[in-house]
Design a protein around this motif. Structure first.
Motif, PDB file in Angstrom:
ATOM      1  N   ILE A 107     -36.492   4.631   0.590  1.00  0.00           N
ATOM      2  CA  ILE A 107     -36.482   5.272   1.913  1.00  0.00           C
ATOM      3  C   ILE A 107     -35.520   6.452   1.913  1.00  0.00           C
ATOM      4  N   ALA A 108     -34.305   6.238   1.387  1.00  0.00           N
ATOM      5  CA  ALA A 108     -33.291   7.299   1.377  1.00  0.00           C
ATOM      6  C   ALA A 108     -33.765   8.500   0.563  1.00  0.00           C
ATOM      7  N   SER A 109     -34.370   8.246  -0.584  1.00  0.00           N
ATOM      8  CA  SER A 109     -34.847   9.344  -1.446  1.00  0.00           C
ATOM      9  C   SER A 109     -35.930  10.158  -0.757  1.00  0.00           C
ATOM     10  N   ALA A 110     -36.866   9.466  -0.090  1.00  0.00           N
ATOM     11  CA  ALA A 110     -37.953  10.163   0.594  1.00  0.00           C
ATOM     12  C   ALA A 110     -37.422  11.020   1.743  1.00  0.00           C
ATOM     13  N   LEU A 111     -36.465  10.508   2.496  1.00  0.00           N
ATOM     14  CA  LEU A 111     -35.893  11.267   3.616  1.00  0.00           C
ATOM     15  C   LEU A 111     -35.077  12.454   3.114  1.00  0.00           C
ATOM     16  N   ALA A 112     -34.337  12.241   2.020  1.00  0.00           N
ATOM     17  CA  ALA A 112     -33.466  13.303   1.498  1.00  0.00           C
ATOM     18  C   ALA A 112     -34.260  14.513   1.013  1.00  0.00           C
ATOM     19  N   LYS A 113     -35.503  14.289   0.581  1.00  0.00           N
ATOM     20  CA  LYS A 113     -36.324  15.389   0.054  1.00  0.00           C
ATOM     21  C   LYS A 113     -36.933  16.256   1.144  1.00  0.00           C
ATOM     22  N   ARG A 114     -36.896  15.810   2.372  1.00  0.00           N
ATOM     23  CA  ARG A 114     -37.536  16.568   3.447  1.00  0.00           C
ATOM     24  C   ARG A 114     -36.757  17.829   3.810  1.00  0.00           C
ATOM     25  N   LYS A 115     -37.506  18.908   4.075  1.00  0.00           N
ATOM     26  CA  LYS A 115     -36.887  20.177   4.472  1.00  0.00           C
ATOM     27  C   LYS A 115     -36.621  20.224   5.972  1.00  0.00           C
ATOM     28  N   ALA A 116     -37.507  19.617   6.764  1.00  0.00           N
ATOM     29  CA  ALA A 116     -37.301  19.575   8.217  1.00  0.00           C
ATOM     30  C   ALA A 116     -36.142  18.627   8.536  1.00  0.00           C
ATOM     31  N   PRO A 117     -35.512  18.797   9.697  1.00  0.00           N
ATOM     32  CA  PRO A 117     -34.356  17.959  10.051  1.00  0.00           C
ATOM     33  C   PRO A 117     -34.678  16.465  10.051  1.00  0.00           C
ATOM     34  N   LEU A 132     -26.948   3.507   3.202  1.00  0.00           N
ATOM     35  CA  LEU A 132     -27.544   4.402   2.200  1.00  0.00           C
ATOM     36  C   LEU A 132     -28.614   5.280   2.841  1.00  0.00           C
ATOM     37  N   ILE A 133     -29.438   4.695   3.704  1.00  0.00           N
ATOM     38  CA  ILE A 133     -30.476   5.463   4.401  1.00  0.00           C
ATOM     39  C   ILE A 133     -29.841   6.506   5.315  1.00  0.00           C
ATOM     40  N   ALA A 134     -28.748   6.138   5.992  1.00  0.00           N
ATOM     41  CA  ALA A 134     -28.066   7.079   6.885  1.00  0.00           C
ATOM     42  C   ALA A 134     -27.523   8.282   6.120  1.00  0.00           C
ATOM     43  N   LEU A 135     -27.126   8.085   4.865  1.00  0.00           N
ATOM     44  CA  LEU A 135     -26.603   9.196   4.056  1.00  0.00           C
ATOM     45  C   LEU A 135     -27.669  10.264   3.793  1.00  0.00           C
ATOM     46  N   ALA A 136     -28.950   9.891   3.920  1.00  0.00           N
ATOM     47  CA  ALA A 136     -30.042  10.832   3.670  1.00  0.00           C
ATOM     48  C   ALA A 136     -30.354  11.702   4.874  1.00  0.00           C
ATOM     49  N   ALA A 137     -29.590  11.550   5.948  1.00  0.00           N
ATOM     50  CA  ALA A 137     -29.859  12.306   7.179  1.00  0.00           C
ATOM     51  C   ALA A 137     -29.100  13.624   7.193  1.00  0.00           C
ATOM     52  N   ASP A 138     -29.694  14.617   7.854  1.00  0.00           N
ATOM     53  CA  ASP A 138     -28.956  15.854   8.135  1.00  0.00           C
ATOM     54  C   ASP A 138     -27.922  15.598   9.223  1.00  0.00           C
ATOM     55  N   GLU A 139     -28.220  14.625  10.091  1.00  0.00           N
ATOM     56  CA  GLU A 139     -27.305  14.265  11.173  1.00  0.00           C
ATOM     57  C   GLU A 139     -27.392  12.763  11.411  1.00  0.00           C
ATOM     58  N   ILE A 140     -26.227  12.100  11.439  1.00  0.00           N
ATOM     59  CA  ILE A 140     -26.163  10.681  11.777  1.00  0.00           C
ATOM     60  C   ILE A 140     -25.737  10.587  13.233  1.00  0.00           C
ATOM     61  N   VAL A 141     -26.589   9.979  14.063  1.00  0.00           N
ATOM     62  CA  VAL A 141     -26.302   9.848  15.492  1.00  0.00           C
ATOM     63  C   VAL A 141     -25.904   8.396  15.747  1.00  0.00           C
ATOM     64  N   MET A 142     -24.615   8.169  15.999  1.00  0.00           N
ATOM     65  CA  MET A 142     -24.102   6.808  16.182  1.00  0.00           C
ATOM     66  C   MET A 142     -23.583   6.626  17.598  1.00  0.00           C
ATOM     67  N   ASP A 143     -23.807   5.442  18.149  1.00  0.00           N
ATOM     68  CA  ASP A 143     -23.098   5.067  19.363  1.00  0.00           C
ATOM     69  C   ASP A 143     -21.607   5.090  19.058  1.00  0.00           C
ATOM     70  N   SER A 144     -20.777   5.363  20.062  1.00  0.00           N
ATOM     71  CA  SER A 144     -19.329   5.475  19.824  1.00  0.00           C
ATOM     72  C   SER A 144     -18.739   4.176  19.280  1.00  0.00           C
ATOM     73  N   ASN A 145     -19.441   3.050  19.467  1.00  0.00           N
ATOM     74  CA  ASN A 145     -18.967   1.762  18.951  1.00  0.00           C
ATOM     75  C   ASN A 145     -19.813   1.238  17.794  1.00  0.00           C
ATOM     76  N   ALA A 146     -20.756   2.034  17.329  1.00  0.00           N
ATOM     77  CA  ALA A 146     -21.617   1.609  16.224  1.00  0.00           C
ATOM     78  C   ALA A 146     -20.857   1.702  14.900  1.00  0.00           C
ATOM     79  N   VAL A 147     -21.375   1.013  13.873  1.00  0.00           N
ATOM     80  CA  VAL A 147     -20.699   1.011  12.564  1.00  0.00           C
ATOM     81  C   VAL A 147     -21.720   1.106  11.431  1.00  0.00           C
ATOM     82  N   LEU A 148     -21.242   1.674  10.315  1.00  0.00           N
ATOM     83  CA  LEU A 148     -21.941   1.605   9.031  1.00  0.00           C
ATOM     84  C   LEU A 148     -21.142   0.651   8.145  1.00  0.00           C
ATOM     85  N   GLY A 149     -21.508   0.551   6.860  1.00  0.00           N
ATOM     86  CA  GLY A 149     -20.799  -0.364   5.973  1.00  0.00           C
ATOM     87  C   GLY A 149     -20.673   0.184   4.563  1.00  0.00           C
TER      88      GLY A 149
END
Length: 285
Positions: A107-117, A132-149
């Protein structure tokens, strides 16, 4: 003379009704989700994909079923990506404890290859493979209390960095099984670091920065379930915002939960002064 329905007729009708009712409820819930997804797409002019892993219950038995990232998830997301024009943005809403590294990597590889946002929206948490999937984003939109790991690979019940460290620290002779596990752990760490670096460089990060982020996330500096909040994610140098669309929270409410008495309850109306454009809501007496 016409005879009315007997007790047994009513009994079997009730059996049929209660057998079909859960299926009707599930379909109604799916339609409500799709309507809200279409609404978000129209508002954000994007393809909206969801990967939401909540604990669900089996239709008839009522036992909870814990969900995580699987190959089926990666197949469906890759199919959705293929159906999306190259110039259309993607909003991926994720809520997951993690799962199979292979599926998350695809999933991360497929998203990272995209040219559109590509925007990954995290209303509550996206741990392990979700990060790992979030790292493939141009922008990570998190709730102020949300977490990654963290992204340290796990071999069974043991974290890979700890296995490597134990093998290096032990002075006495180790069992063959321990040495094999340490060797596999070392390979898993190298593979995960390389994956993170590849994903981040595809999204435009310079290699030195990508390697630094990969080292921090995989080195075992934190335990595998340690929550990385918005401030920590920003310190890593990733593009993070906290402007989660209100419709995303509404969508989360439409995902099925186990029945029974909820452990958290509150009056489900907003209190205080209404925000601009909102209709005032009366406080309950």
């Amino acid at each position: 003379m016409h005879q009315g329905p007997t007790f047994f007729d009513i009994f079997w009708l009730l059996i049929i009704f209660f057998s079909i009712w859960p299926l009707f409820q599930q379909k109604n819930l799916e339609w409500a989700r799709l309507r809200l997804i279409k609404e978000i797409e129209k508002k954000r002019k994007s393809r909206v994909i969801t990967m939401i892993h909540r604990q669900e219950r089996l239709a008839f038995m009522g036992f909870p079923l814990v969900r995580y990232i699987t190959i089926e998830d990666s197949e469906r997301i890759l199919r959705a990506i293929r159906m999306t024009p190259d110039d259309m943005a993607i909003d991926l809403i994720i809520h997951t404890p993690g799962g199979l590294a292979l599926a998350a990597t695809q999933i991360a590889s497929a998203l990272a290859k995209r040219k559109a946002p590509v925007r990954v929206i995290v209303p509550h948490y996206a741990m392990s493979g979700g990060t790992l999937i979030a790292l493939a984003a141009d922008e990570i939109v998190m709730d102020s209390n949300a977490v990654l790991g963290p992204l340290d690979p796990q071999l069974g019940q043991f974290p890979a960095p700890s296995l490597v460290k134990v093998a290096q620290m032990k002075k006495t002779e180790l069992k063959d099984e321990t040495l094999i596990m340490a060797d596999v752990a070392e390979k898993a760490l190298v593979q995960m670091k390389n994956t993170i670096v590849r994903v981040l460089t595809l999204k435009g990060h310079d290699r030195e920065k990508a390697e630094r982020i990969a080292e921090i996330l995989t080195s075992g500096y934190w335990t595998h379930d340690y929550p990385l909040n918005v401030e920590v994610v920003k310190e890593l140098g990733l593009n993070v915002t906290t402007e989660v669309p209100e419709e995303v929270y509404d969508l989360m409410e439409l995902y099925y939960q186990p029945g029974g008495q909820p452990s958290v309850q509150y009056v489900p109306v907003p209190y205080g002064e209404p925000k601009k454009g909102e209709v005032p809501v009366k406080k309950p007496h």
